[in-house]
Scaffold this active site. Sequence first.
Site, short mmCIF file in Angstrom:
data_model
loop_
_atom_site.label_atom_id
_atom_site.label_comp_id
_atom_site.label_asym_id
_atom_site.label_seq_id
_atom_site.Cartn_x
_atom_site.Cartn_y
_atom_site.Cartn_z
N GLU A 188 -0.28 1.77 6.23
CA GLU A 188 -0.23 3.29 5.45
C GLU A 188 -1.71 3.51 5.16
OE1 GLU A 188 2.29 3.32 2.06
OE2 GLU A 188 3.82 2.11 3.20
N GLU A 233 6.82 -4.02 -0.89
CA GLU A 233 6.25 -4.36 -2.23
C GLU A 233 7.09 -5.10 -3.14
OE1 GLU A 233 5.72 -0.18 -3.60
OE2 GLU A 233 4.16 0.28 -2.13
#
Length: 364
Positions: free
Chosen positions: A262, A157
């Site tokens: 995810e 991220e």
Amino acid sequence: MMNRRFLIFITLAFVGALQIISLFADKELHLKEVYAGMFDMGAAIPAQLANSKEAKLLTDHFSVVTPENCMKPEPLHPSEKEYRFASADKFIDFAQKNNLKVNAHTLVWHIQTPEWFFKDGEQTASRELLLSRMKEHISHVCSHFAGKVATWDVVNEALDDKGEFLRKSKWKTILGEDYIYEAFLAAEKADPHAELYYNDYNIDLPEKREKAIKLIRLLKSKNVKLNGIGIQGHWTLDVSLKNIEDSIVAFHNEGLKVMITELDLDVVPRSFVTTDVGTKLTAPDLYPKECPPEILEKQAQVYSQLFALFRKHRDKISRVTFWGLHDGNSWLNKWPNPRTSHPLLWDRELNPKSAFFKVVGFTN
Ligand code: GLA
């Protein structure tokens, strides 16, 4: 006489056929077997599963595990001189005993990283100090697990959700843009055999996809080892399949393995797009007792469409990992606030949901 024998023969054949049919009907379908030859099936799990029923569900259906938390910097490296490997070592041991590959997660992230990394006494750490700490962390952790993990989510991220290229994290602010390159370099050095990945959310959306491509090209131009990219996939029922497809194709065209890392499908609509765990948001607890059947049916349809898309791009996708195993242990029961979530293929009693049957049955 002939007729009697024929009748007995027909009856026996019929009974035999019924037995064969019921054998197949009874045969439980397992995700990892149904998708064998297309891509690996994975699940993110806590350091220890709650019981043997959960362990059976996991090993029946999945061949790769990602540790939800126990390999992040915070639990592994709580203070500068202290590494705590016990919990992660147990996790690895469980994976090895059960023939599960490990996708280790994660080395450099803006959350779940202790403050000491960024401090020098009361002051902010200098570039030199933080860089040496980051390299030491990566080198120590990767060497510790070398040979036991197949792949690493090296950086998590790092892309910005707004106008900037990179998120203004402490990593970026103190080290500058090339901290990502330095992280990959250190990981490659410490564990030359592991595959190395970049992982992020919302990179299915066009604007952030472009930033991901820019990052991939930057890293590739420096010849650093980058094997793949993880599209996180914390989606809701209105997710755009077109966006996901465009990203799968775009990242593949950059020469990378593409993973959905995810995956979960929240049934509660969100007024926000980010799944940045550090952001303060709220989501209503719409279905605290049980999820209405029509919503579960809608979820099943979206899962079915997603997996049809993944099958179409099986030449580009190497793994699909769910974040959690069943509705009861999903992070979405806690984030963005406590509520009862229903995002996965199995319910709280570990019963397969309608979505499961569509995913294994290739049906709409
Ligand atoms: C992010 C991180 C994961 C995990 C999930 C939700 O997407 O990459 O490590 O924290 O959020 O829990």
